[in-house]
Scaffold this active site. Sequence first.
Site: not given
Length: 180
Positions: A95, A137-138, A141
């Site tokens: 990241c 993953h995004e 966030h």
Amino acid sequence: MAVREIVLYPHPILKQVCEPLDPLSDQGRAVARDLLDTLDSGPGVGLAAPQIGEPYRVIVVDAARNPKRAGQGRFVLFNPRIIEQTGRQVIREGCLSISDYTGNVGRAAEVLVEGLDPEGQTVQVRATDYEAVVFQHECDHLDGILFLDRIANVKTDLFRRKPRTAPPPEAEPPGAVDRR
């Protein structure tokens, strides 16, 4: 257009749930432009608005930036959500906001993501393998979840990155004379 500084862990914005954003608003256009400019300026295959200090649900994904992996191209999504996921894979993730570590993370092997494109149209993207991981993953966030939160065992699945070494100094051509 602006290249923004990447927010680093443990900044609190990385752990907060982000707010929806209208892609047609001035703020929406500015955040999308800054995400694209920032992603283009350095390494990485995806970026989420909190990583540039913006508490909004906006992501940019371009898995094809990794020459060793496949991707469908560049996506800018507002208010994305994963509406379908199948299969399972474990992959080593890193990241930009946690640059000193990577970790083995279990993720879905295929996802269907729905969101708004920069023109405000609803779009769906089906992603597999590496690209599916980037979308997950995004999207994490945007809910204040980091890859560190998804590691099953920190003792066996978290790894410190090797320090990047500077390139060696340019060698003198054969026969060069130092005239200092």
